[in-house]
Motif scaffolding. Structure first.
Motif, PDB file in Angstrom:
ATOM      1  N   UNK A  11       0.785  -1.231   0.000  1.00 45.45           N
ATOM      2  CA  UNK A  11       0.000   0.000   0.000  1.00 45.45           C
ATOM      3  C   UNK A  11       0.815   1.278   0.000  1.00 45.45           C
ATOM      4  N   UNK A  12       2.133   1.157  -0.209  1.00 38.58           N
ATOM      5  CA  UNK A  12       2.943   2.370  -0.257  1.00 38.58           C
ATOM      6  C   UNK A  12       2.905   2.985  -1.665  1.00 38.58           C
ATOM      7  N   UNK A  13       3.192   4.278  -1.732  1.00 39.59           N
ATOM      8  CA  UNK A  13       3.328   4.949  -3.030  1.00 39.59           C
ATOM      9  C   UNK A  13       4.774   4.848  -3.485  1.00 39.59           C
ATOM     10  N   UNK A  14       4.991   4.323  -4.679  1.00 40.18           N
ATOM     11  CA  UNK A  14       6.358   4.027  -5.112  1.00 40.18           C
ATOM     12  C   UNK A  14       6.695   4.787  -6.382  1.00 40.18           C
ATOM     13  N   UNK A  15       7.859   5.459  -6.393  1.00 37.02           N
ATOM     14  CA  UNK A  15       8.349   5.982  -7.672  1.00 37.02           C
ATOM     15  C   UNK A  15       9.802   5.580  -7.886  1.00 37.02           C
ATOM     16  N   UNK A  16      10.100   5.220  -9.126  1.00 37.74           N
ATOM     17  CA  UNK A  16      11.438   4.761  -9.492  1.00 37.74           C
ATOM     18  C   UNK A  16      11.985   5.679 -10.589  1.00 37.74           C
ATOM     19  N   UNK A  17      13.190   6.229 -10.350  1.00 36.48           N
ATOM     20  CA  UNK A  17      13.832   7.129 -11.307  1.00 36.48           C
ATOM     21  C   UNK A  17      14.989   6.392 -11.963  1.00 36.48           C
ATOM     22  N   UNK A  18      14.902   6.176 -13.256  1.00 39.40           N
ATOM     23  CA  UNK A  18      15.945   5.426 -13.965  1.00 39.40           C
ATOM     24  C   UNK A  18      16.917   6.389 -14.621  1.00 39.40           C
ATOM     25  N   UNK A  19      18.180   6.246 -14.258  1.00 37.19           N
ATOM     26  CA  UNK A  19      19.175   7.182 -14.738  1.00 37.19           C
ATOM     27  C   UNK A  19      20.425   6.428 -15.182  1.00 37.19           C
ATOM     28  N   UNK A  20      21.235   7.031 -16.026  1.00 37.65           N
ATOM     29  CA  UNK A  20      22.458   6.423 -16.567  1.00 37.65           C
ATOM     30  C   UNK A  20      22.198   4.980 -17.044  1.00 37.65           C
TER      31      UNK A  20
ATOM     32  N   UNK B 251       3.334   1.348  -9.899  1.00 31.15           N
ATOM     33  CA  UNK B 251       4.608   1.950  -9.530  1.00 31.15           C
ATOM     34  C   UNK B 251       4.919   2.999 -10.590  1.00 31.15           C
ATOM     35  N   UNK B 252       5.251   4.208 -10.158  1.00 27.58           N
ATOM     36  CA  UNK B 252       5.533   5.275 -11.107  1.00 27.58           C
ATOM     37  C   UNK B 252       6.958   5.101 -11.637  1.00 27.58           C
ATOM     38  N   UNK B 253       7.100   4.973 -12.945  1.00 26.50           N
ATOM     39  CA  UNK B 253       8.408   4.751 -13.552  1.00 26.50           C
ATOM     40  C   UNK B 253       8.799   5.992 -14.342  1.00 26.50           C
ATOM     41  N   UNK B 254       9.916   6.613 -13.933  1.00 33.56           N
ATOM     42  CA  UNK B 254      10.350   7.866 -14.562  1.00 33.56           C
ATOM     43  C   UNK B 254      11.742   7.685 -15.168  1.00 33.56           C
ATOM     44  N   UNK B 255      11.874   8.053 -16.450  1.00 31.44           N
ATOM     45  CA  UNK B 255      13.182   8.015 -17.101  1.00 31.44           C
ATOM     46  C   UNK B 255      13.812   9.394 -16.985  1.00 31.44           C
ATOM     47  N   UNK B 256      15.095   9.433 -16.632  1.00 35.65           N
ATOM     48  CA  UNK B 256      15.806  10.694 -16.426  1.00 35.65           C
ATOM     49  C   UNK B 256      16.122  11.349 -17.767  1.00 35.65           C
ATOM     50  N   UNK B 257      15.618  12.573 -17.941  1.00 32.74           N
ATOM     51  CA  UNK B 257      15.762  13.238 -19.238  1.00 32.74           C
ATOM     52  C   UNK B 257      17.217  13.558 -19.569  1.00 32.74           C
ATOM     53  N   UNK B 258      18.019  13.935 -18.577  1.00 29.85           N
ATOM     54  CA  UNK B 258      19.432  14.247 -18.823  1.00 29.85           C
ATOM     55  C   UNK B 258      20.174  13.009 -19.335  1.00 29.85           C
ATOM     56  N   UNK B 259      19.917  11.855 -18.727  1.00 32.09           N
ATOM     57  CA  UNK B 259      20.577  10.626 -19.163  1.00 32.09           C
ATOM     58  C   UNK B 259      20.125  10.240 -20.557  1.00 32.09           C
TER      59      UNK B 259
ATOM     60  N   UNK C  78      15.711   7.891 -27.190  1.00 37.30           N
ATOM     61  CA  UNK C  78      14.448   8.622 -27.356  1.00 37.30           C
ATOM     62  C   UNK C  78      13.314   7.900 -26.622  1.00 37.30           C
ATOM     63  N   UNK C  79      12.252   8.649 -26.315  1.00 40.83           N
ATOM     64  CA  UNK C  79      11.162   8.053 -25.534  1.00 40.83           C
ATOM     65  C   UNK C  79      10.516   6.854 -26.235  1.00 40.83           C
TER      66      UNK C  79
ATOM     67  N   UNK D  35      11.345  12.684 -16.738  1.00 40.00           N
ATOM     68  CA  UNK D  35      11.477  13.780 -15.771  1.00 40.00           C
ATOM     69  C   UNK D  35      12.925  14.107 -15.513  1.00 40.00           C
ATOM     70  N   UNK D  36      13.155  15.260 -14.950  1.00 41.23           N
ATOM     71  CA  UNK D  36      14.521  15.677 -14.654  1.00 41.23           C
ATOM     72  C   UNK D  36      14.801  15.621 -13.169  1.00 41.23           C
ATOM     73  N   UNK D  37      15.947  16.193 -12.794  1.00 41.53           N
ATOM     74  CA  UNK D  37      16.378  16.135 -11.407  1.00 41.53           C
ATOM     75  C   UNK D  37      15.402  16.899 -10.505  1.00 41.53           C
ATOM     76  N   UNK D  38      14.769  17.958 -11.027  1.00 43.11           N
ATOM     77  CA  UNK D  38      13.824  18.729 -10.215  1.00 43.11           C
ATOM     78  C   UNK D  38      12.604  17.884  -9.851  1.00 43.11           C
ATOM     79  N   UNK D  39      12.125  17.092 -10.830  1.00 45.65           N
ATOM     80  CA  UNK D  39      11.007  16.176 -10.576  1.00 45.65           C
ATOM     81  C   UNK D  39      11.354  15.234  -9.430  1.00 45.65           C
TER      82      UNK D  39
END
Lengths: 160, 160, 160
Positions: B34-43, B116-124, B131-132, B142-146
């Motif tokens: 029941x937790x809210x999960x977000x994963x930021x994929x970078x490099x 689960x929210x899956x976010x790809x790092x725009x800088x990477x 490309x998306x 999303x970026x580092x600010x997100x």
């Protein structure tokens, strides 16, 4: 949060000597400062908790192979970088002895005497075919739910 | 914090099979609880989100070279240790199949179905020329600010 | 927590170019967004703070050997994967220059100008025989107690 004990939860994924030392320096430092500390050993990190020369029966061939290849406890751990076939690790250990710094095995003993909670990840134990009798006596076994319940109540969470 | 949903944010920097499995075991475990999960994929972690055999046009030579060298999705991921030119990874996958444990690609599917929210790092993405359209359909960019805005409101933050 | 500045504390254990960039992108991003940022450099991470060609006297042979083998500052950092004897790292740096992305050394300068607090771990300095004069001028030196006191009051903690 005033008046409550600070808490720290560490996931120890790596069995590299340097990362394991960082984990135990943080854990013993936090426990000495009166914080509540729990360490979750998962994947390669599990091998840091292995006793020497204790091998359970009834293992499959692949489980025995994992047993041979994984280091047995802290003395088998090597540096993540500059290991140079063992030379770098030996050099680092020599420097630490000369400077009277604590070795990894000392830090593990101190952590246990400071009541740092040591938890072995049950999923990793199953994956690698490691039984509880092969691990240090004072540890607990727990799963991801155990970790999440505790870690969500702590002040510092790290994945090492 | 009583009465509010617990939250966890994971930065997935690595594309090693073992670390990716740790990340998705934590993510799916947390979402099930029941937790809210977000994963930021970078490099390197970005390559876990790549679809197979989807290659965009208009890339520079170096971008195409990154495309060839990076694994395409979870099936290309290998162990961070004891890979032994693929043998260790194959052994581990076999053990997991025999014990009916979930594979990395199963865990990714489950994470998506558990929201689960899956976010790809725009800088990477820019750095590696990805490309998306080359990534899984359900992801966000999303970026580092997100990341910082969300992570500063969560109960557990890890860098994997 | 309303009305208070958000805080982030990063342990930079690695000196890999990719991980160091991730750390400084997070740090500068957070500082630009008005967060309070502190970075603790430990083990290999210390070498990111080394000045070029500054070598103190009075070192033992082993300490001089560490000095030769560790990279001197950010320009010596290489990728954790696909380094390919330097080719992968050179390719990545070229891509970044062409896309006008900031290099690691730029990010370190920006972090300093944004008042990111940079702390060198005293235990690691002793272990590797690195003196404060060999490190960037603007850093502080601190131990595990310094880290724990600050990190337990922050919103985001990561081990990189």
């Amino acid at each position: 949060m005033n008046g409550m004990k600070k808490k720290i939860a560490l996931i120890v994924f790596s069995n590299d000597m340097d990362k394991a030392m960082a984990a135990f320096i943080l854990a013993t430092g936090a426990a000495s400062a009166g914080m509540e500390v729990s360490m979750y050993f998962t994947f390669w990190g599990l091998s840091l908790l292995r006793k020497k020369k204790i091998h359970c029966k009834g293992k499959t061939l692949i489980e025995r192979m994992f047993g041979w290849m994984l280091p047995e406890g802290p003395d088998g751990a090597v540096l993540s970088k500059m290991n140079l076939f063992g030379l770098g690790t030996a050099m680092m250990k020599r420097v630490m002895r000369k400077k009277k710094m604590l070795q990894l095995s000392d830090l593990i003993n101190i952590a246990q005497s400071l009541d740092v909670k040591i938890i072995a990840c049950s999923t990793s134990m199953e994956m690698m075919g490691i039984k509880q009798e092969e691990l240090l006596d004072t540890i607990n076994v727990g799963g991801v739910a155990t970790y999440l319940a505790e870690a969500s109540e702590t002040d510092i969470n790290l994945f090492i």
